[in-house]
Design a protein around this motif. Structure first.
Motif, short mmCIF file in Angstrom:
data_model
loop_
_atom_site.label_atom_id
_atom_site.label_comp_id
_atom_site.label_asym_id
_atom_site.label_seq_id
_atom_site.Cartn_x
_atom_site.Cartn_y
_atom_site.Cartn_z
N LEU A 167 0.83 -1.20 0.00
CA LEU A 167 0.00 0.00 0.00
C LEU A 167 0.87 1.26 0.00
N ALA A 168 1.96 1.23 0.76
CA ALA A 168 2.87 2.38 0.80
C ALA A 168 3.49 2.62 -0.57
N THR A 169 3.79 1.54 -1.27
CA THR A 169 4.38 1.66 -2.61
C THR A 169 3.35 2.22 -3.59
N GLU A 170 2.09 1.83 -3.43
CA GLU A 170 1.04 2.36 -4.31
C GLU A 170 0.88 3.87 -4.14
N ILE A 171 1.06 4.34 -2.90
CA ILE A 171 0.81 5.76 -2.63
C ILE A 171 2.05 6.61 -2.87
N PHE A 172 3.22 6.09 -2.45
CA PHE A 172 4.44 6.91 -2.47
C PHE A 172 5.51 6.42 -3.45
N GLY A 173 5.21 5.39 -4.23
CA GLY A 173 6.19 4.92 -5.19
C GLY A 173 7.24 3.99 -4.58
N LYS A 174 8.39 3.91 -5.25
CA LYS A 174 9.43 2.97 -4.82
C LYS A 174 9.93 3.23 -3.41
N SER A 175 9.91 4.47 -2.98
CA SER A 175 10.41 4.81 -1.64
C SER A 175 9.34 4.63 -0.57
N GLY A 176 8.17 4.14 -0.96
CA GLY A 176 7.07 4.01 0.00
C GLY A 176 7.40 3.13 1.18
N ALA A 177 8.04 1.98 0.92
CA ALA A 177 8.38 1.07 2.02
C ALA A 177 9.33 1.73 3.01
N ASP A 178 10.25 2.57 2.50
CA ASP A 178 11.20 3.26 3.39
C ASP A 178 10.52 4.32 4.26
N MET A 179 9.32 4.76 3.85
CA MET A 179 8.62 5.79 4.61
C MET A 179 7.76 5.22 5.73
N ILE A 180 7.60 3.91 5.78
CA ILE A 180 6.72 3.31 6.78
C ILE A 180 7.13 3.68 8.21
N PRO A 181 8.40 3.59 8.59
CA PRO A 181 8.75 3.98 9.97
C PRO A 181 8.36 5.41 10.30
N PHE A 182 8.47 6.30 9.33
CA PHE A 182 8.07 7.69 9.54
C PHE A 182 6.56 7.81 9.66
N LEU A 183 5.84 7.14 8.76
CA LEU A 183 4.37 7.21 8.78
C LEU A 183 3.79 6.58 10.04
N ASN A 184 4.48 5.62 10.61
CA ASN A 184 3.99 4.96 11.83
C ASN A 184 3.90 5.91 13.03
N ASN A 185 4.51 7.09 12.92
CA ASN A 185 4.39 8.08 13.99
C ASN A 185 2.98 8.64 14.08
N GLY A 186 2.21 8.49 13.02
CA GLY A 186 0.88 9.05 13.01
C GLY A 186 0.90 10.56 12.83
N ALA A 187 -0.25 11.13 12.58
CA ALA A 187 -0.33 12.57 12.34
C ALA A 187 0.12 13.36 13.56
N GLU A 188 -0.27 12.92 14.75
CA GLU A 188 0.10 13.66 15.95
C GLU A 188 1.61 13.66 16.17
N GLY A 189 2.26 12.49 16.00
CA GLY A 189 3.71 12.42 16.18
C GLY A 189 4.45 13.27 15.17
#
Length: 304
Positions: A167-189
């Protein structure tokens, strides 16, 4: 001896030593004053050098900061967001992601949102399934920054795994998987980290990015002007230097200067070798001969 002469002698005998002492004291004070003035002069030189070094360092720091701010402004424009939002996200991503991939990720997100808005592909269904609205109540598209925070809220509640990475790759492209740790912070974090960027002075405003871009351009123009000046000086000197070089070569060829120089060099070398042989003993000559034989053998082994 008269009473007057006696008085004069008495005055001379008592005041002369004191006058000499006063003179020596005055000379010592003059020497100390000169030393103090020299110390002040040396201190001024050191202070001047320190000020010049500090000024140079300050200019270099400003130039580097200006280049960084200019790069943020350009990346933000390419990503379709503001310099403020981009610089905040860039700061937040350095703790749990790859900030250098932010621009590319934002570009891919923008494409996914645009496709969803026009009904192209399955992106509209994907965002709807995640419960993420891509448009405001007035029908305008939400900013990519706000949509990213909404995606982060959904990702924070999902378990890590293949489905989440896809799903991350569908939204953010090839770097989507690398963004998961950042996205896991949630909007508040993420918002907390963005507020921290504001407090630390990391956030780059649009005006600052624009001014930094102008300054960087001016630096480039100054460098180009320096190169242009060098080219003009070269162009004006080329004819004279070329003529001088031609005349020197012609003089050397016509007058036999090169042959004379070669003869002189050969004479010097021959004389030097003869003196070495005269002064060397038999053992030295044998050693030299062995070295020559060893060098020849080495060339033979190397195939030379």
């Amino acid at each position: 001896m008269t009473e007057y002469a006696s008085l004069v002698l008495k005055v001379d005998s008592t005041s002369a030593p004191k006058a000499n002492d006063d003179l020596r004291a005055l000379q010592d004070q003059g020497a100390k004053t000169e030393q103090s003035m020299q110390a002040l002069a040396d201190g001024a030189k050191i202070a001047g050098a320190a000020i010049a070094a500090a000024a140079t360092a300050a200019v270099a720091m400003v130039a580097a900061s200006a280049q960084a701010a200019d790069a943020v402004g350009e990346a933000a424009a390419a990503a379709g967001t503001s310099a403020e939002e981009f610089s905040r996200l860039q700061y937040a991503m350095q703790f749990d992601g790859t900030p250098e991939q932010l621009g590319q990720s934002m570009l891919f997100l923008n494409k996914a949102v645009a496709d969803a808005a026009t009904g192209a592909g399955k992106n509209a269904e994907m965002f709807a399934a995640m419960g993420i609205a891509i448009a405001n109540q007035d029908g305008t598209l939400r900013s990519s920054h706000d949509i990213m925070l909404s995606v982060a809220d959904r990702f924070a509640g999902m378990e890590d795994g293949a489905q989440k990475a896809a799903l991350a790759t569908e939204i953010f492209g090839k770097s989507g998987a690398d963004m998961i740790p950042f996205l896991n912070n949630g909007a508040e974090g993420i918002r907390e980290l963005e507020a921290e960027a504001d407090r630390l002075g990391i956030t780059i405003s649009g005006n600052t990015a624009a001014a930094a871009g102008h300054l960087t351009d001016q630096f480039g123009r100054m460098q180009a002007a320096g190169a242009g000046l060098s080219n003009m000086v070269m162009a004006s000197m080329l004819p004279g230097l070329t003529y001088l070089g031609d005349e020197m070569v012609a003089a050397a060829a016509n007058s036999g200067m090169m042959e004379n120089a070669a003869d002189m060099l050969a004479t010097v070398l021959k004389t030097s070798v003869a003196e070495i042989i005269d002064e060397a003993g038999p053992a030295d000559l044998v050693f030299v001969n062995e070295l020559n034989l060893g060098a020849v053998a080495g060339r033979g082994l190397n195939g030379n």
